[in-house]
Design a protein around this motif. Sequence first.
Motif, short mmCIF file in Angstrom:
data_model
loop_
_atom_site.label_atom_id
_atom_site.label_comp_id
_atom_site.label_asym_id
_atom_site.label_seq_id
_atom_site.Cartn_x
_atom_site.Cartn_y
_atom_site.Cartn_z
N VAL A 208 0.84 -1.21 0.00
CA VAL A 208 0.00 0.00 0.00
C VAL A 208 0.87 1.25 0.00
O VAL A 208 0.63 2.21 -0.75
N LEU A 209 1.91 1.28 0.86
CA LEU A 209 2.79 2.45 0.94
C LEU A 209 3.52 2.70 -0.38
O LEU A 209 3.65 3.85 -0.82
N LYS B 248 2.05 6.90 -6.67
CA LYS B 248 0.95 7.77 -7.09
C LYS B 248 1.33 9.24 -6.90
O LYS B 248 1.08 10.09 -7.77
N ARG B 249 1.96 9.55 -5.73
CA ARG B 249 2.37 10.92 -5.47
C ARG B 249 3.44 11.38 -6.47
O ARG B 249 3.44 12.53 -6.94
N ARG C 275 2.55 1.82 -3.39
CA ARG C 275 1.59 2.30 -4.38
C ARG C 275 1.26 3.78 -4.16
O ARG C 275 1.15 4.56 -5.11
N GLN C 276 1.08 4.20 -2.88
CA GLN C 276 0.79 5.60 -2.58
C GLN C 276 1.97 6.49 -2.99
O GLN C 276 1.78 7.58 -3.54
N ARG C 277 3.20 6.03 -2.70
CA ARG C 277 4.38 6.81 -3.07
C ARG C 277 4.46 6.97 -4.58
O ARG C 277 4.73 8.07 -5.10
#
Length: 392
Positions: free
Chosen positions: A353-354, A360-361, A356-358
């Motif tokens: 999850v982390l 995305k940012r 993927r979020q990174r």
Amino acid sequence: MATCKILFFLFLALYISCGKCDVFYKRVGDEVSMNCGAPSNSDTEWKFDNVLIFNVKGKTGAKLKGPSHIVLKASTNGENLKVSRLETRDSGNYICSYSGSVKQHNIYVVSVFAKPGPVLVQSSDAELHCDITGNSNTQVQWLRPPNGQKHNEKSQVIKLKSVTSKDAGQWTCQVKDALTLSVTLTVVDLQTTAVNVSEGDDTKLPCSLPQSVSQRVVGGKWKADHLSDVSFPTLKNTENKGLHWNGKDLSKVNFTTEQLSTKFDVTLKNVQHRDAGKFVCTVEFEGGASRSVEMTLTVFGKNSGGQGFNKGKGKTPSIKEILTKNVYGIELWVWIAVGASSVVLIGLIIVTVLVRQRNKRMKERVRKLRSMRQPLTAKDYCRCKRMNLRMK
């Protein structure tokens, strides 16, 4: 006198006929090739037990297939017949006919096996078979473990009474010194270990076979002479449920209701000092054989150390004893493995999850930078060029 002449010529014909026979001994799954000896371009006909396999025209090579099952795995060029993937039903008489001549071949397919199977329980009976299909009278030589010593009996079937570990190993059947086949016997027995437990705890009484055996388990039980008031379950093997424990009183002894295979453990609940002593596990097999194994249960006080996790004087529990301690009907090591696996799985999910979020940012930031960047117009380009000339 006339009768004697007839018998003489009959025996002579049989002798000549047998002299023309080629005899083959083959394993199940082997391939055999037979030669007809026919002159080239001769019409030939192959039969198995008088049932047509092939009829081959010598000049054209045309083949007519017969109704014999052999045709499904046979090939021929007329002179030779090759049969692959031999089965016991392929044993018999093969005849090749050409130009009024006949040549015979006898094929004997040999198979070696043990009854009731290769994995035997100690003290049970067994049979070793070296079956020569279609020729049951031929004698064979058996070589027994461990070093291939010759066995006294030379029949195709030998009986072993009350087998022991000395009978385990490779048994070899020699057929006419031209073919050897082997079967390996494994002899097993019931296994158990002594158990140490703290007073008030539940504990497993172990009883098992190291692997599945060829004999069918038909019954069995647990017994403790010093606990005459305790009800133990009995082993039953039925068509509907298979091998299972049969019992109703679960106040002192707990057991699985699932189908059994090689483990015959039961759980003794709320162990007290009076429960300490010898317990006997008995398993009965088809054919009359039965095996019993005895284990000893030692009970420690809550304040005397022992197997429990209490501090104080006494025997310190080993890692194995701790990990095999029964917790809610399941050994402790299973709970630890499940917990560790769950932690690893949760960690992997969080990392995924982390990441993927990174990602995305990062994509959003790149997109904003691209949107802010504008291409130079012709006017801007000329202005920049004049400024550069002035500086020079």
